[in-house]
Design an enzyme around this catalytic site. Structure first.
Site: not given
Lengths: 363, 363
Positions: B120, B142, B184, B226, B236, B243, B247, B250, B254, B267
């Site tokens: 955890r 992330k 990026e 960032k 986000e 945030r 993207n 993105h 994706h 990516h």
């Protein structure tokens, strides 16, 4: 209906306890979340309670996705967790979908970890239907799955937005599961609430007969104890005491569960036998008397619980206990009883004493 | 060495950027954590940098567990994640063990999710060795894995305690990965930092030639952007902007990555083609001019990046985009450019415009 609050700042949430709550869920959940729920249950609980919960919600305009898992601790693994992700993605559930756990501790742990990790986190509601889940696992945010090498080794702290404990669901609970829940109820008395322990000793017959008032009181008092402990130590980081004290009997118990294979013993059964081991070890350290240990054993036995562990051999117990999360920086930390009603964490019990306590309590 | 701070209250952490940091890791990590690290890397990066990082740490008395994964986005899945859990349990790593990611974005995402969910949650340090990881994925918390039905669908927000970006590691980076990182870098200019975009246009030749000073400046400025965005919107959850603006390109990207199968395009390559699609859609909405779109396309091309997507068909793109996490309450939210240097989220672009933008940008 009784309402308790888990005081966790921006993550605070209410626990509602009482009869007839399933039918009235629309009233409480609507205010909290977007009108889209994914209800996770299992093949045992879903036929009994899924429509009772989902029907009125659907009528109130809430979109419902049903996810029904196989039943049992042996399914608390990655494969079953992935069934939840598959269903959520297939139904295109997004970050505003709330995941609801309808069932016992296994459903709550699986659905909770899915909520913690689906799209990096979505809202979560607990609707526990077993005594164990109502008094323990649904409160406090521990979620997770088992790994072949250890119980609950993969998971997250993920607090629910709401816990809804409908005491009517206990009517259909198998006797063995009622007893398993009582193991955790007794635990609260042993670790921090002596007056409650005395109440349990006086009222065990009523509890075993499922007297509604007695059960309700036991659930409320257990949740109040749990909420207090969790509020003081959300992520189990307190050096001494704190959340760790809730694990009385659990390190021994996890060894039993893992050693026999998940699902052979119920969690509460393993905790009961583990609690006797912890009491016996506490006696060897000079904290409890013989009659204190007998008092612990007697109450657990009256709750229909096993008071000795399976004969795995002390070496195997110790090996399995070495994988427990209660190991910190390589040292095994156990929760023991300084006296009846007061638990402490102990990092320096001698291996010979631990070994003797295990052997004394295996049959 | 330059130090930036990610201002996240009790989860705040420093980003250290500069040459020669791997060799000096003992100095910075010792102060932060218990002397036990599990360093997760991959078969490409480990032979180059594992001992450089681990050797001095070992000499400083830190216990090191090595976990070397197969390389590539196609391995960012449950099976590989489980290799990490297996190794941690086999080595009896406990809650005081810090997990270190030594590698690119895939290693960081896998090791970070392992750190978020092992027992955890355990402490985590990022040591990014690709440009993309240094300017983007190592900062902001992330983490996650891919699901056959969608990229990064399972994961956690889990902030590192420290990011250590050793710019010397870029010397061994394949040209294709340098370009992927620049996608990026260019993004920060496009969405919120016009002066930086102009600097990139003036210095792209130096960056492509791996001029150390130019790369260092680009990394620092990217991380500063960032860190600012992340500090304002950690999870986000901002309704507009925040945030989500990171993207840009993105959602289209994706779809390319998932549609072709993870690992076919890097990516950053998919993001580059997706950024051109977002620019083209912004033009159709009247926000950019033809020459703005050409400006975006030109800079990406000068960075060695693809500026059109694979011909999957607009229907397939839209279907795959419907699974993106940027869908909120069933609505597709895209990041577009209101002007060069300013991004906005847009939830009401017409499907015909989205379709036309995709078709215009596929070759």
């Amino acid at each position: 209906m009784r309402t308790l609050n888990v005081a966790l700042g921006e993550r605070a949430y209410p626990i509602l306890i009482g009869p007839g709550l399933l039918d009235r869920a629309a009233g409480v959940t609507n205010a909290l979340v977007a009108p889209r729920l994914a209800i996770v249950s299992n093949t045992t609980v879903a036929p009994l309670y899924f429509e009772k919960l989902a029907g009125p919600l659907r009528q109130a305009g809430v979109g419902i996705t049903a996810i029904v898992l196989p039943d049992g601790e042996s399914h608390k693994n990655w494969e079953t967790l992935n069934l939840i992700f598959d269903a959520l993605l297939k139904e295109r559930c997004d970050r505003t979908t709330t995941i609801v756990a309808l069932g016992g501790g296994v459903v709550g742990d699986l659905a909770g970890f899915a909520a913690a990790s689906y799209q990096r986190g979505v809202p979560f509601i607990q609707v526990p239907t077993t005594l164990l889940a109502q008094v323990d696992s649904s409160v406090g945010g521990k979620t997770g799955i088992n790994h072949p090498r250890g119980k609950n080794m993969v998971g997250a702290f993920w607090q629910p937005k709401l816990v809804l404990a409908d005491t009517d669901t206990l009517g259909t609970l198998p006797a063995r599961e009622l007893s398993a829940g009582l193991a955790e109820v007794i635990k609260y008395g042993l670790i921090r609430d002596l007056p409650f322990l005395e109440w349990l000793e006086a009222n065990m017959a009523e509890l075993m007969a499922r007297d509604a008032a007695a059960l309700s009181y036991a659930i409320e008092r257990s949740c109040a104890n749990k909420a207090e402990v969790v509020a003081g130590d959300e992520r189990e980081t307190a050096k001494d005491g704190g959340r760790a004290l809730l694990n009385l009997g659990h390190t021994f118990g996890h060894a039993i569960e893992t050693g026999l294979g998940y699902g052979q013993w119920l969690h509460g059964e393993a905790v009961a036998a583990g609690t006797v081991m912890a009491a016996e070890l506490s006696r060897r350290l000079g904290w409890l008397t013989q009659s204190d240990v007998a008092r612990v054993r007697d109450l657990l036995a009256r709750a229909g619980l096993p008071v000795s562990g399976p004969k795995l051999g002390a070496d195997r117990y110790l090996d399995l206990m070495g994988h427990d999360k209660k190991v910190i920086a390589g040292k095994l930390r156990l929760v023991l009883l300084q006296q009846i009603g007061t638990a402490v964490t102990c990092g320096d019990a001698a291996a010979t004493d631990i070994r003797a306590a295990i052997e004394d309590c295996c049959a």
